[in-house]
Each structure stands twice: as structure tokens, then as C-alpha cells.
Design a protein around this motif. Structure first.
Motif, PDB file in Angstrom:
ATOM      1  N   GLN A  24       0.765  -1.251   0.075  1.00 54.42           N
ATOM      2  CA  GLN A  24       0.020   0.188  -0.034  1.00 54.42           C
ATOM      3  C   GLN A  24       0.808   1.213  -0.039  1.00 54.42           C
ATOM      4  O   GLN A  24       0.683   2.097  -0.776  1.00 54.42           O
ATOM      5  N   TYR A  27       2.493   1.725  -3.456  1.00 57.52           N
ATOM      6  CA  TYR A  27       1.499   2.306  -4.346  1.00 57.52           C
ATOM      7  C   TYR A  27       1.159   3.739  -4.114  1.00 57.52           C
ATOM      8  O   TYR A  27       1.393   4.588  -5.104  1.00 57.52           O
ATOM      9  N   THR A  99      -0.683  -1.093  -8.227  1.00 54.65           N
ATOM     10  CA  THR A  99      -0.858  -1.861  -6.963  1.00 54.65           C
ATOM     11  C   THR A  99      -0.139  -3.289  -7.578  1.00 54.65           C
ATOM     12  O   THR A  99       0.514  -3.759  -6.641  1.00 54.65           O
ATOM     13  N   PHE A 133      -6.608  -7.378  -3.649  1.00 51.78           N
ATOM     14  CA  PHE A 133      -6.820  -6.187  -4.634  1.00 51.78           C
ATOM     15  C   PHE A 133      -7.391  -6.763  -5.845  1.00 51.78           C
ATOM     16  O   PHE A 133      -8.116  -5.688  -6.507  1.00 51.78           O
TER      17      PHE A 133
END
Length: 159
Positions: A24, A27, A99, A133
Motif C-alpha cells: 500500500q 502504491y 498496485t 486487490f
């Protein structure tokens, strides 16, 4: 069965949470241009094991998180060509979702740097992150790319 909240979180679970947070953070850095020091400080202060906007983040191994994020940033010029070499010829790294790119970078970093962690653990953890995701082909891409890189980087992937 619900986990007893008084029981300590196992170190392996904390590493898994650190891996997810690292993806995360990578990203966020990729999309927003945030610097590594700023994003690590934000995650450690406000996200790892904290509640943010109604979501509770899992307790994570902060040093594992820092290691992945800073290592990916430090070694990106080595990591990206490795990922590129494991992708299909017509797939440049820039074509991948941010991602997915962050997931592959973190997994590749661990394959290179964390020889103490078995390949199967690294690949499985990052495939699970991809599943969190994505519902399409992305988890399969993560599995295939990290498996190819494991063979290239570590030879015998049974280690």
C-alpha cells in the motif's frame, strides 16, 4: 472462529500485515510521488495497528515494513529490470497496474534480500495480497513472475 483479542498476534501474521502495508505504501508513493521517509513515518504513526477512517489496520512488524519499503526504493533500478525480464515480452512494467507493480516489487525485493524466508512463503504471501486487490488474472501474474524470479535468483526454490 474469532481470534481472542487478548492473544498476541503471531510474528508471521505481523509480517504478512507488514507486507500488505508495504504494498500500500509503495502504491501511494508511485501514485502520489510521496517520499520514502514521509510515507514510512505516516504508516508507522497512523496506520500500522491503528484505526483510520473506520478501518482497523492489523498489527504489523514495523521493521519488516520499513525494510521492504526502503529496500524497494533503494534497489528499484535492480528490481524493475528483473521483473521486466520475467514478464511476457509485450508487457512493459509501465503497463502494469500500480498496485500490481508495487506487489511485484515488494515480492522481488524479498526474494533477493530475505534468503532466510522460504520462497514458498514469499510467493504465497504476495499472491494473497494480489487476491485482496484483484479478482482477475493479477494473482496468477504475481505467482508466475515471482516463481520465475525465484528460480532465477535462488535456483532451487525448495529452500
Amino acid at each position: 472462529m474469532a481470534r481472542d483479542l487478548d492473544q498476541p498476534v503471531k510474528p508471521a501474521n505481523q509480517r504478512g500485515a507488514a507486507r500488505l502495508a508495504a504494498v500500500q505504501a509503495l502504491y501511494q508513493m508511485d501514485i502520489g510521488g510521496t517520499g520514502v521517509l514521509e510515507v514510512v513515518a505516516e504508516y508507522e504513526a497512523h496506520r500500522l495497528g491503528q484505526e483510520l477512517d473506520g478501518d482497523t489496520y492489523l498489527k504489523a512488524d514495523a521493521s519488516w515494513f520499513r525494510s521492504i519499503v526502503s529496500g524497494v526504493v533503494r534497489d528499484q533500478d535492480k528490481i524493475d529490470p528483473l521483473i521486466r525480464s520475467a514478464l511476457q515480452e509485450d508487457w512493459p512494467l509501465s503497463r502494469l497496474d500500480s498496485t500490481l507493480r508495487a506487489t511485484l516489487r515488494a515480492g522481488t525485493f524479498e526474494l533477493i534480500e530475505r534468503k532466510d524466508v522460504p520462497v514458498a512463503v514469499i510467493v504465497t504471501e504476495y499472491v494473497e495480497i494480489a487476491r485482496a486487490f484483484f479478482e482477475g488474472e493479477e494473482p496468477k501474474i504475481v505467482n508466475a513472475v515471482l516463481d520465475r524470479l525465484a528460480k532465477q535468483l535462488r535456483g532451487d526454490t525448495k529452500k
